[in-house]
Enzyme design. Structure first.
Site, short mmCIF file in Angstrom:
data_model
loop_
_atom_site.label_atom_id
_atom_site.label_comp_id
_atom_site.label_asym_id
_atom_site.label_seq_id
_atom_site.Cartn_x
_atom_site.Cartn_y
_atom_site.Cartn_z
N GLN A 39 4.40 -5.11 -0.60
CA GLN A 39 3.34 -4.42 -1.31
C GLN A 39 3.65 -3.83 -2.69
OE1 GLN A 39 2.36 -1.14 1.37
NE2 GLN A 39 0.89 -2.57 2.87
N ASN A 40 4.92 -4.00 -3.18
CA ASN A 40 5.35 -3.67 -4.42
C ASN A 40 4.61 -4.85 -5.53
OD1 ASN A 40 6.73 -3.60 -7.20
ND2 ASN A 40 7.58 -1.86 -6.06
N GLN A 41 3.97 -4.52 -6.72
CA GLN A 41 3.05 -5.15 -7.43
C GLN A 41 4.08 -5.66 -8.46
OE1 GLN A 41 0.17 -2.51 -8.38
NE2 GLN A 41 -0.97 -2.96 -6.65
#
Length: 162
Positions: A39-41
């Protein structure tokens, strides 16, 4: 509370932009990869800035694409005590030697800080140097600003790469 350590820098003599995080999160530490949490962008944000779909690549190919784009990675914090992954839980931190690293990069133009903690701790270590110091909105999934609002600031890194 266990002590956690950052990874070695990903740089070479052609690095023009160095992106600094604070300290790898639990998922990244477990996998020994920068920005491993799905989920880290980070990979989408920086990939858009350089015109590459980094998220679709395997990890080593991602790093190679960053080096090809003249982007380096590291962390402001060398080690710290922290429960979990949040920057708010960081205690007793020791900084990485940012000045020695930046001095070793002859083409370096800018240092970008991925999030407020990296900026707050890292900017004073590089103050007075002939480098652009760029504040970026955090790529962390805990920083709930929509990616569309973060992207323009990340895209501005391209101006330092030409």
């Amino acid at each position: 509370m266990t002590r956690k350590s950052s990874f070695p820098p990903v740089v070479d003599q052609h690095t023009r932009v160095l992106i600094l995080g604070s300290l790898p999160g639990e998922r990244s530490l477990a996998e020994q990869r920068y920005y491993a949490h799905p989920q880290n962008q980070f990979w989408r944000l920086v990939g858009h800035a350089i015109g590459r779909d980094l998220a679709a690549l395997r990890y080593e190919a991602r790093l190679a694409a960053l080096r090809e784009a003249r982007i380096g990675l590291w962390d402001v914090i060398a080690s710290a005590r922290r429960i979990g992954s949040t920057d708010a839980a960081i205690r007793e931190h020791d900084a990485n030697d940012l000045t020695t690293l930046t001095d070793s990069l002859p083409d370096l133009r800018a240092v970008a800080f991925n999030g407020g903690t990296a900026l707050r701790l890292g900017r004073p270590l590089l103050a007075g140097r002939d480098l652009a110091l760029v504040a970026l909105p955090s790529s962390s999934p805990l920083h709930t600003v929509k990616i569309e609002l973060k992207q323009p600031q990340w895209d501005a890194l391209a101006g330092f790469l030409a």
